[in-house]
Design a protein around this motif. Structure first.
Motif, PDB file in Angstrom:
ATOM      1  N   THR A  79       0.844  -1.193   0.000  1.00  0.00           N
ATOM      2  CA  THR A  79       0.000   0.000   0.000  1.00  0.00           C
ATOM      3  C   THR A  79       0.877   1.239   0.000  1.00  0.00           C
ATOM      4  O   THR A  79       1.757   1.376   0.852  1.00  0.00           O
ATOM      5  CB  THR A  79      -0.921   0.023   1.235  1.00  0.00           C
ATOM      6  N   PHE A  80       0.646   2.128  -0.972  1.00  0.00           N
ATOM      7  CA  PHE A  80       1.304   3.432  -0.994  1.00  0.00           C
ATOM      8  C   PHE A  80       0.465   4.417  -0.181  1.00  0.00           C
ATOM      9  O   PHE A  80      -0.763   4.396  -0.238  1.00  0.00           O
ATOM     10  CB  PHE A  80       1.420   3.976  -2.416  1.00  0.00           C
ATOM     11  N   THR A  81       1.145   5.313   0.540  1.00  0.00           N
ATOM     12  CA  THR A  81       0.449   6.359   1.297  1.00  0.00           C
ATOM     13  C   THR A  81       1.194   7.676   1.165  1.00  0.00           C
ATOM     14  O   THR A  81       2.407   7.722   1.354  1.00  0.00           O
ATOM     15  CB  THR A  81       0.350   6.004   2.797  1.00  0.00           C
ATOM     16  N   VAL A  82       0.467   8.727   0.798  1.00  0.00           N
ATOM     17  CA  VAL A  82       0.992  10.082   0.959  1.00  0.00           C
ATOM     18  C   VAL A  82       0.412  10.583   2.270  1.00  0.00           C
ATOM     19  O   VAL A  82      -0.805  10.743   2.410  1.00  0.00           O
ATOM     20  CB  VAL A  82       0.597  11.001  -0.210  1.00  0.00           C
ATOM     21  N   VAL A  83       1.281  10.796   3.253  1.00  0.00           N
ATOM     22  CA  VAL A  83       0.857  11.065   4.624  1.00  0.00           C
ATOM     23  C   VAL A  83       0.334  12.490   4.753  1.00  0.00           C
ATOM     24  O   VAL A  83       0.978  13.447   4.304  1.00  0.00           O
ATOM     25  CB  VAL A  83       2.018  10.848   5.610  1.00  0.00           C
ATOM     26  N   ASN A  84      -0.841  12.627   5.340  1.00  0.00           N
ATOM     27  CA  ASN A  84      -1.350  13.937   5.705  1.00  0.00           C
ATOM     28  C   ASN A  84      -0.804  14.261   7.089  1.00  0.00           C
ATOM     29  O   ASN A  84      -1.154  13.612   8.070  1.00  0.00           O
ATOM     30  CB  ASN A  84      -2.879  13.960   5.702  1.00  0.00           C
ATOM     31  N   GLN A  85       0.068  15.265   7.148  1.00  0.00           N
ATOM     32  CA  GLN A  85       0.792  15.567   8.380  1.00  0.00           C
ATOM     33  C   GLN A  85      -0.028  16.395   9.361  1.00  0.00           C
ATOM     34  O   GLN A  85       0.390  16.576  10.508  1.00  0.00           O
ATOM     35  CB  GLN A  85       2.099  16.285   8.039  1.00  0.00           C
ATOM     36  N   LEU A  86      -1.193  16.875   8.923  1.00  0.00           N
ATOM     37  CA  LEU A  86      -2.082  17.615   9.821  1.00  0.00           C
ATOM     38  C   LEU A  86      -3.269  16.767  10.248  1.00  0.00           C
ATOM     39  O   LEU A  86      -3.685  16.809  11.404  1.00  0.00           O
ATOM     40  CB  LEU A  86      -2.587  18.888   9.136  1.00  0.00           C
ATOM     41  N   TYR A  87      -3.801  16.008   9.302  1.00  0.00           N
ATOM     42  CA  TYR A  87      -4.996  15.191   9.568  1.00  0.00           C
ATOM     43  C   TYR A  87      -4.709  13.767   9.072  1.00  0.00           C
ATOM     44  O   TYR A  87      -4.937  13.450   7.902  1.00  0.00           O
ATOM     45  CB  TYR A  87      -6.208  15.764   8.843  1.00  0.00           C
ATOM     46  N   LYS A  93      -4.299   6.786   0.308  1.00  0.00           N
ATOM     47  CA  LYS A  93      -3.746   5.437   0.183  1.00  0.00           C
ATOM     48  C   LYS A  93      -4.209   4.787  -1.115  1.00  0.00           C
ATOM     49  O   LYS A  93      -5.327   4.997  -1.554  1.00  0.00           O
ATOM     50  CB  LYS A  93      -4.182   4.555   1.363  1.00  0.00           C
ATOM     51  N   GLU A  94      -3.328   3.965  -1.696  1.00  0.00           N
ATOM     52  CA  GLU A  94      -3.671   3.145  -2.859  1.00  0.00           C
ATOM     53  C   GLU A  94      -2.937   1.810  -2.750  1.00  0.00           C
ATOM     54  O   GLU A  94      -1.772   1.766  -2.358  1.00  0.00           O
ATOM     55  CB  GLU A  94      -3.280   3.829  -4.170  1.00  0.00           C
ATOM     56  N   ASP A  95      -3.628   0.722  -3.113  1.00  0.00           N
ATOM     57  CA  ASP A  95      -3.046  -0.616  -3.029  1.00  0.00           C
ATOM     58  C   ASP A  95      -2.409  -1.021  -4.353  1.00  0.00           C
ATOM     59  O   ASP A  95      -2.819  -0.566  -5.426  1.00  0.00           O
ATOM     60  CB  ASP A  95      -4.125  -1.637  -2.653  1.00  0.00           C
ATOM     61  N   LEU A  96      -1.428  -1.904  -4.246  1.00  0.00           N
ATOM     62  CA  LEU A  96      -0.746  -2.443  -5.424  1.00  0.00           C
ATOM     63  C   LEU A  96      -0.508  -3.926  -5.188  1.00  0.00           C
ATOM     64  O   LEU A  96      -0.025  -4.321  -4.131  1.00  0.00           O
ATOM     65  CB  LEU A  96       0.599  -1.735  -5.634  1.00  0.00           C
ATOM     66  N   GLU A  97      -0.865  -4.771  -6.145  1.00  0.00           N
ATOM     67  CA  GLU A  97      -0.623  -6.212  -6.028  1.00  0.00           C
ATOM     68  C   GLU A  97      -0.279  -6.749  -7.411  1.00  0.00           C
ATOM     69  O   GLU A  97      -1.154  -6.940  -8.241  1.00  0.00           O
ATOM     70  CB  GLU A  97      -1.838  -6.938  -5.448  1.00  0.00           C
ATOM     71  N   LEU A  98       1.024  -6.982  -7.640  1.00  0.00           N
ATOM     72  CA  LEU A  98       1.496  -7.374  -8.961  1.00  0.00           C
ATOM     73  C   LEU A  98       2.771  -8.192  -8.827  1.00  0.00           C
ATOM     74  O   LEU A  98       3.297  -8.396  -7.729  1.00  0.00           O
ATOM     75  CB  LEU A  98       1.767  -6.131  -9.823  1.00  0.00           C
ATOM     76  N   LYS A  99       3.255  -8.642  -9.983  1.00  0.00           N
ATOM     77  CA  LYS A  99       4.507  -9.397 -10.019  1.00  0.00           C
ATOM     78  C   LYS A  99       5.621  -8.525 -10.593  1.00  0.00           C
ATOM     79  O   LYS A  99       5.469  -7.916 -11.645  1.00  0.00           O
ATOM     80  CB  LYS A  99       4.359 -10.664 -10.857  1.00  0.00           C
TER      81      LYS A  99
END
Length: 317
Positions: A79-87, A93-99
């Motif tokens: 899972t990729f996340t761009v963190v919200n540093q205030l909230y 978030k976005e999921d990735l499932e691959l080879k």
């Protein structure tokens, strides 16, 4: 670009803090330092300004090193996340499932989020010119002849073919009972190859068992395609399985087609209602026209036309 070395937070979650984000060159590759996850080496990669300079792109890249043999491949779920540093609850978030393999070492999103959203100071994604990107791994599974040996508690001997993940054994037993020709494999191949072949088969069966038709979006189709290509190398007799796999792969874009048909049907219903109203209105208009025509005929019968410019007079006509 100054950026902190990716930090291993929980042995599964990696955080990459990118400093001086505003100074990053647009539409240019920016790489994190190498980090380890699941016994494999990785980098995160971003592009600030993809797709018309409007989007932030994020990719995960497998790092080729001496530990990866020829023909390597790794199944990854993360899972990729761009963190919200205030909230924190607003972190994206976005999921990735691959080879990942030699020919596909990098996977991710060309447009993870809009730059206008990312760079708005009131949104909280960039604070003090720092952006934090996380990747959390839920699965890192090298496959093929390079597959890591599972823990003893997770494997079982399967029909003298090798050590197979316990979760796959019931699926393989069922498949072999239906298609005994699968067992011919062990007479022609080494035990190690046979073990790998049945693990590959088990993973395809597991995928098909756990997915519904509605789940077969583009990402799921790509994952199944990778699993199937790996299984095809086993040279097992797969004629019984191939039609089902191809049918599942053909579901790519099915949801969009269903939505298109749904909208077309709705539009048709609306137009038919409007057409029926128009027909009813036309029928009423025709009835009114006929009624007025009859009234006009009756009025003409009782009407003597006169020249209005002629004098009325008062004597002998």
């Amino acid at each position: 670009m100054k950026s902190q070395e990716p930090k291993d937070i929980t042995h599964k979650k990696i955080a990459w803090t990118i400093s001086n984000f505003s100074s990053l060159k647009t539409n240019t590759r920016h790489l994190s330092d190498v980090f380890m996850a699941g016994g494999c080496a990785w980098r995160l990669c971003i592009y600030k300004g993809r797709l018309g300079m409007k989007s932030l792109a994020i990719f995960l890249k497998a790092v080729k090193d001496s530990s990866l043999p020829q023909g390597w491949s790794i199944n990854v779920a993360c899972t990729f996340t761009v963190v919200n540093q205030l909230y924190s609850e607003s972190s994206l978030k976005e999921d990735l499932e691959l080879k990942f393999c030699e020919n596909s070492k990098s996977w991710g999103y060309q447009s993870f989020m809009e730059l206008t959203m990312l760079q708005n100071p009131y949104n909280g994604y960039i604070l003090n010119d720092k952006c934090i990107i996380e990747v959390e791994f839920s699965k890192v599974s090298p496959i093929g002849m390079w597959a890591l040996v599972p823990k003893d508690d997770d494997v079982a001997e399967f029909k003298d073919l090798g050590l197979i993940e316990k979760a796959l054994v019931p699926l393989l037993e069922e498949a072999c009972s239906w298609h005994p020709s699968l067992m011919d494999c062990k007479q022609k191949r080494s035990r190690k190859f046979t073990e790998w072949a049945f693990i590959a088969l088990g993973r395809v069966l597991q995928f098909l068992k756990n997915k519904k038709w509605k789940d077969m979006n583009e990402k799921a189709c790509e994952e199944l395609q990778h699993l199937w290509e790996e299984l095809e190398m086993s040279r097992l007799d797969l004629r019984w399985l191939e039609p089902l796999v191809k049918s599942a792969l053909n579901m790519k874009g099915y949801a969009e087609k269903v939505e298109t048909m749904k909208k077309l049907k709705q539009n048709l219903v609306v137009l038919e209602i409007e057409m029926n109203k128009a027909k009813e209105k036309l029928a009423n208009a025709e009835e009114s026209v006929e009624m007025i025509r009859k009234e006009l005929v009756n009025a003409e019968n009782d009407f003597e036309e006169k020249d209005l410019d002629t004098e009325i007079g008062y004597g002998k006509s």
